[in-house]
Every structure is written in structure tokens, then in C-alpha cells.
Design a protein around this motif. Sequence first.
Motif, PDB file in Angstrom:
ATOM      1  N   VAL A   1      42.947  42.951  34.707  1.00  0.00           N
ATOM      2  CA  VAL A   1      43.758  43.819  35.569  1.00  0.00           C
ATOM      3  C   VAL A   1      44.734  42.994  36.406  1.00  0.00           C
ATOM      4  O   VAL A   1      45.918  43.346  36.546  1.00  0.00           O
ATOM      5  CB  VAL A   1      42.840  44.678  36.468  1.00  0.00           C
ATOM      6  CG1 VAL A   1      43.668  45.416  37.521  1.00  0.00           C
ATOM      7  CG2 VAL A   1      42.056  45.675  35.621  1.00  0.00           C
ATOM      8  N   LEU A   2      44.274  41.890  36.957  1.00  0.00           N
ATOM      9  CA  LEU A   2      45.159  41.030  37.760  1.00  0.00           C
ATOM     10  C   LEU A   2      46.304  40.473  36.910  1.00  0.00           C
ATOM     11  O   LEU A   2      47.461  40.432  37.344  1.00  0.00           O
ATOM     12  CB  LEU A   2      44.347  39.889  38.392  1.00  0.00           C
ATOM     13  CG  LEU A   2      43.364  40.299  39.489  1.00  0.00           C
ATOM     14  CD1 LEU A   2      42.534  39.100  39.945  1.00  0.00           C
ATOM     15  CD2 LEU A   2      44.108  40.898  40.683  1.00  0.00           C
TER      16      LEU A   2
ATOM     17  N   LEU B   1      52.774  47.728  37.997  1.00  0.00           N
ATOM     18  CA  LEU B   1      51.790  48.696  38.457  1.00  0.00           C
ATOM     19  C   LEU B   1      51.183  49.511  37.299  1.00  0.00           C
ATOM     20  O   LEU B   1      49.962  49.596  37.147  1.00  0.00           O
ATOM     21  CB  LEU B   1      52.435  49.629  39.487  1.00  0.00           C
ATOM     22  CG  LEU B   1      51.575  50.778  40.001  1.00  0.00           C
ATOM     23  CD1 LEU B   1      50.332  50.236  40.701  1.00  0.00           C
ATOM     24  CD2 LEU B   1      52.381  51.675  40.934  1.00  0.00           C
ATOM     25  N   VAL B   2      52.008  50.149  36.487  1.00  0.00           N
ATOM     26  CA  VAL B   2      51.512  51.059  35.452  1.00  0.00           C
ATOM     27  C   VAL B   2      50.664  50.320  34.410  1.00  0.00           C
ATOM     28  O   VAL B   2      49.562  50.779  34.054  1.00  0.00           O
ATOM     29  CB  VAL B   2      52.678  51.825  34.806  1.00  0.00           C
ATOM     30  CG1 VAL B   2      52.173  52.719  33.671  1.00  0.00           C
ATOM     31  CG2 VAL B   2      53.400  52.672  35.854  1.00  0.00           C
TER      32      VAL B   2
ATOM     33  N   ILE C   1      34.624  52.169  42.783  1.00  0.00           N
ATOM     34  CA  ILE C   1      35.059  50.980  43.533  1.00  0.00           C
ATOM     35  C   ILE C   1      35.987  50.115  42.686  1.00  0.00           C
ATOM     36  O   ILE C   1      37.017  49.609  43.153  1.00  0.00           O
ATOM     37  CB  ILE C   1      33.835  50.173  44.001  1.00  0.00           C
ATOM     38  CG1 ILE C   1      33.072  50.956  45.072  1.00  0.00           C
ATOM     39  CG2 ILE C   1      34.265  48.812  44.539  1.00  0.00           C
ATOM     40  CD1 ILE C   1      31.759  50.317  45.482  1.00  0.00           C
ATOM     41  N   PHE C   2      35.653  49.951  41.416  1.00  0.00           N
ATOM     42  CA  PHE C   2      36.509  49.144  40.542  1.00  0.00           C
ATOM     43  C   PHE C   2      37.885  49.764  40.393  1.00  0.00           C
ATOM     44  O   PHE C   2      38.910  49.086  40.477  1.00  0.00           O
ATOM     45  CB  PHE C   2      35.839  48.993  39.173  1.00  0.00           C
ATOM     46  CG  PHE C   2      36.705  48.285  38.169  1.00  0.00           C
ATOM     47  CD1 PHE C   2      36.867  46.913  38.226  1.00  0.00           C
ATOM     48  CD2 PHE C   2      37.367  49.001  37.177  1.00  0.00           C
ATOM     49  CE1 PHE C   2      37.677  46.268  37.295  1.00  0.00           C
ATOM     50  CE2 PHE C   2      38.178  48.364  36.269  1.00  0.00           C
ATOM     51  CZ  PHE C   2      38.348  46.982  36.319  1.00  0.00           C
ATOM     52  N   VAL C   3      37.888  51.110  40.156  1.00  0.00           N
ATOM     53  CA  VAL C   3      39.183  51.781  39.994  1.00  0.00           C
ATOM     54  C   VAL C   3      40.002  51.681  41.277  1.00  0.00           C
ATOM     55  O   VAL C   3      41.199  51.371  41.261  1.00  0.00           O
ATOM     56  CB  VAL C   3      38.977  53.249  39.591  1.00  0.00           C
ATOM     57  CG1 VAL C   3      40.306  54.013  39.634  1.00  0.00           C
ATOM     58  CG2 VAL C   3      38.373  53.331  38.203  1.00  0.00           C
ATOM     59  N   GLY C   4      39.368  51.942  42.435  1.00  0.00           N
ATOM     60  CA  GLY C   4      40.096  51.872  43.697  1.00  0.00           C
ATOM     61  C   GLY C   4      40.617  50.477  43.980  1.00  0.00           C
ATOM     62  O   GLY C   4      41.771  50.291  44.398  1.00  0.00           O
ATOM     63  N   ALA C   5      39.753  49.476  43.748  1.00  0.00           N
ATOM     64  CA  ALA C   5      40.188  48.093  43.978  1.00  0.00           C
ATOM     65  C   ALA C   5      41.314  47.713  43.023  1.00  0.00           C
ATOM     66  O   ALA C   5      42.279  47.037  43.391  1.00  0.00           O
ATOM     67  CB  ALA C   5      39.000  47.150  43.824  1.00  0.00           C
ATOM     68  N   SER C   6      41.196  48.163  41.754  1.00  0.00           N
ATOM     69  CA  SER C   6      42.248  47.863  40.776  1.00  0.00           C
ATOM     70  C   SER C   6      43.567  48.502  41.180  1.00  0.00           C
ATOM     71  O   SER C   6      44.637  47.887  41.097  1.00  0.00           O
ATOM     72  CB  SER C   6      41.818  48.341  39.386  1.00  0.00           C
ATOM     73  OG  SER C   6      40.659  47.672  38.955  1.00  0.00           O
TER      74      SER C   6
ATOM     75  N   THR D   1      44.473  49.328  44.181  1.00  0.00           N
ATOM     76  CA  THR D   1      44.984  48.625  45.374  1.00  0.00           C
ATOM     77  C   THR D   1      45.653  47.315  45.000  1.00  0.00           C
ATOM     78  O   THR D   1      46.758  46.992  45.455  1.00  0.00           O
ATOM     79  CB  THR D   1      43.836  48.371  46.366  1.00  0.00           C
ATOM     80  OG1 THR D   1      43.235  49.613  46.724  1.00  0.00           O
ATOM     81  CG2 THR D   1      44.355  47.667  47.607  1.00  0.00           C
ATOM     82  N   VAL D   2      44.984  46.523  44.147  1.00  0.00           N
ATOM     83  CA  VAL D   2      45.552  45.238  43.721  1.00  0.00           C
ATOM     84  C   VAL D   2      46.853  45.455  42.963  1.00  0.00           C
ATOM     85  O   VAL D   2      47.857  44.760  43.181  1.00  0.00           O
ATOM     86  CB  VAL D   2      44.528  44.474  42.865  1.00  0.00           C
ATOM     87  CG1 VAL D   2      45.197  43.261  42.208  1.00  0.00           C
ATOM     88  CG2 VAL D   2      43.347  44.028  43.717  1.00  0.00           C
ATOM     89  N   ALA D   3      46.846  46.458  42.050  1.00  0.00           N
ATOM     90  CA  ALA D   3      48.063  46.722  41.284  1.00  0.00           C
ATOM     91  C   ALA D   3      49.199  47.164  42.188  1.00  0.00           C
ATOM     92  O   ALA D   3      50.357  46.738  42.038  1.00  0.00           O
ATOM     93  CB  ALA D   3      47.784  47.771  40.204  1.00  0.00           C
ATOM     94  N   ALA D   4      48.882  48.053  43.167  1.00  0.00           N
ATOM     95  CA  ALA D   4      49.927  48.528  44.081  1.00  0.00           C
ATOM     96  C   ALA D   4      50.468  47.394  44.928  1.00  0.00           C
ATOM     97  O   ALA D   4      51.696  47.262  45.127  1.00  0.00           O
ATOM     98  CB  ALA D   4      49.366  49.643  44.963  1.00  0.00           C
TER      99      ALA D   4
END
Length: 325
Positions: free
Chosen positions: A67-68, A76-77, A114-119, A121-124
Motif C-alpha cells: 500500500v505504501l 491515492l486511488v 483498522i487496516f483499511v482506515g490506516a491505508s 489515511t496513509v494514501a490520503a
Amino acid sequence: MAAPQPPPPDEYAHRQSPPATPRLHPSRPWPARYGVSAAAWLVALLPTIALAPYIQRANFVFFWIAVLFAAWYGGLVPALAAALASVLAVNYLFVPPLHEWGLRSASDVLTLAIFVGASMTVAALTAALGRAERRAQRRAGELSLLARQLEEHALDLGRQTEEAQALAQELELSNAQLEETAVEAVEARHAAETERARLQSVLDGLPDVTFGYDAKWRFTYMNPSARAFLRATGRDPDALMGRCVWDAFPQFIGTKFHVETLRAVAECRVAEFEEWLEDPGRWYDNRVIPVAGGALTFSRDVTARKRAEQGERLLAEAGALLTSS
């Protein structure tokens, strides 16, 4: 004021360009961004499968890296797509019951959330950082261009300043020369006026009848003797000033004075001759001197001399008759 135009590209070719700043995810074709993100997801999936028995409580460790990387490379997308694919893969492959869709416990739901939210956030944050970087780079490019334009304007101003200084020096030199020329002109005019006054004083003191004419034979000067001569013939000297001598004295046309005067001026030579004038009935010895823009004539009354010569001639003739008789 119009905005300064950018200089030609080759004008700054000799200048070193500023080093480029690395970008988080520079503009790339969308197939490349999504394809590389998918490849990163697959690369994360393989070790996750291989190490599944050992990382049961850290199934997302390699997907975090994917993801990073997707956020860094694609934006982002693609990062969100990699995160969603990671959630689906973990749910299907690693969360019991295996190879089935669905969540069995609140713990699983929380972990995936948590993974989706963190992902996200990191992507945004990564996308925002990329946009900020792009804006900074655009601004840096604009500032660099403006700096080059200002430098060019500074060079132009420097050249214009040098030209203005050179022009000022030339103007100072020209002013000095003009002042010197003006002084010389004043001195020359004063000298000419002094010489003219001296000449007029000399002409005024002559006993000869002296007239001055311009190129059209108009009276421009009369000395006191000439004025007295005109008054003696019943003419006003002041009324004759500026008139053509041949218009004022038409009886002179065709006379020796008329012919010799015109010839002297035409041939630019001094002429001397004697002539009898019926009016006022006297002999005159005439001299014509051409001058710049006209002529001067000097006429001296030689009637007494001519009568004396005539008397001597008559006596000589009488003596010759007496001798012969």
C-alpha cells in the motif's frame, strides 16, 4: 504594465539549472500506476502466503509495504485499490474459515477496519504530500523563471545605464562644444559688428557720394555725401532706401553708369569710369566695387578738374594757332 516575457531558451543554455527535487509520484500514465500497484500487491501476497503459519497475527505486514509503495508510485486511488485488494486477500486466504468470504468475529472486523482506515489515511497523506510537492515544484519553476527574467532585466538595466552614462558624457561634451561655439559666435558677431561699424564710419567720412546695393540693386546704404546729393536733386533719401536704383532713376538705364555697373558685378571686378550727368550737369568719376550680396559705388565730383583740363586744352590749341600764324 505587461508581464515580462520569458527569454529565449538558448539564452540561458550556459547557466546551470537547479537540481531536480525527487517527487513522490510524478505524473505517469495510469496503466503504469495501476499496473505497478498491482505488481506490488502480488509481491506482498506471495511472502504472506509463504509465511502464513508464522505471521497469523500480522497478516497485513507485507500488504502495508504494498500500500505504501502504491501510494508513493501511483497516488491515492491506486493505494486505495491495493488496500481493498489486500483486505479481500486476507479475508479469503488467511481469516478462518479459509477460502470463504465473510467475517466471523468482531476482532476480524476491527482488524480489517483498522487496516483499511490506516491505508486510507496513509494514501490520503501521501497524495496530499504529492500535491503539495507538485505545487511547490511549479512555484519553484515559476520563481526560477522569474529569477532568470529579473536577471535579464538587470542586465538590460545595466546596459541601459551604461548607454545612458555614455550618452550623458556625449551630451556634456556636446554642451561644452555648443557653449564654446556660442561664445565664438558671439565673439564673431561682435567682431563683425565692430568691423561693420568701423567700415560705416570710414564710408560716412568719405567725401565721395557712396551708395550700397543688395543683389537686386536696392538701396541699402547712403553716406552723408550721398544723402546731400539726393537732397540737392530734390529727392528724399529715406524714401529711396529699399527701392531699386533703376526704378528710382529710370533715366540711368542705358547710360555708361548702368552698363559698367552691371558688367562689374557680373564679372566680379572693380570698374572705374567717368561720366557726364545732365542732372545736375556735372562730371563724376565713378568706381564700382562688387561685395558679398551686392555692390558699392563711389562717385566723386570732378567737374572742376574736367573744366581745368578743358581750359588747358583750349589754351594749348590757341597757342598752336598763334604759332602757326
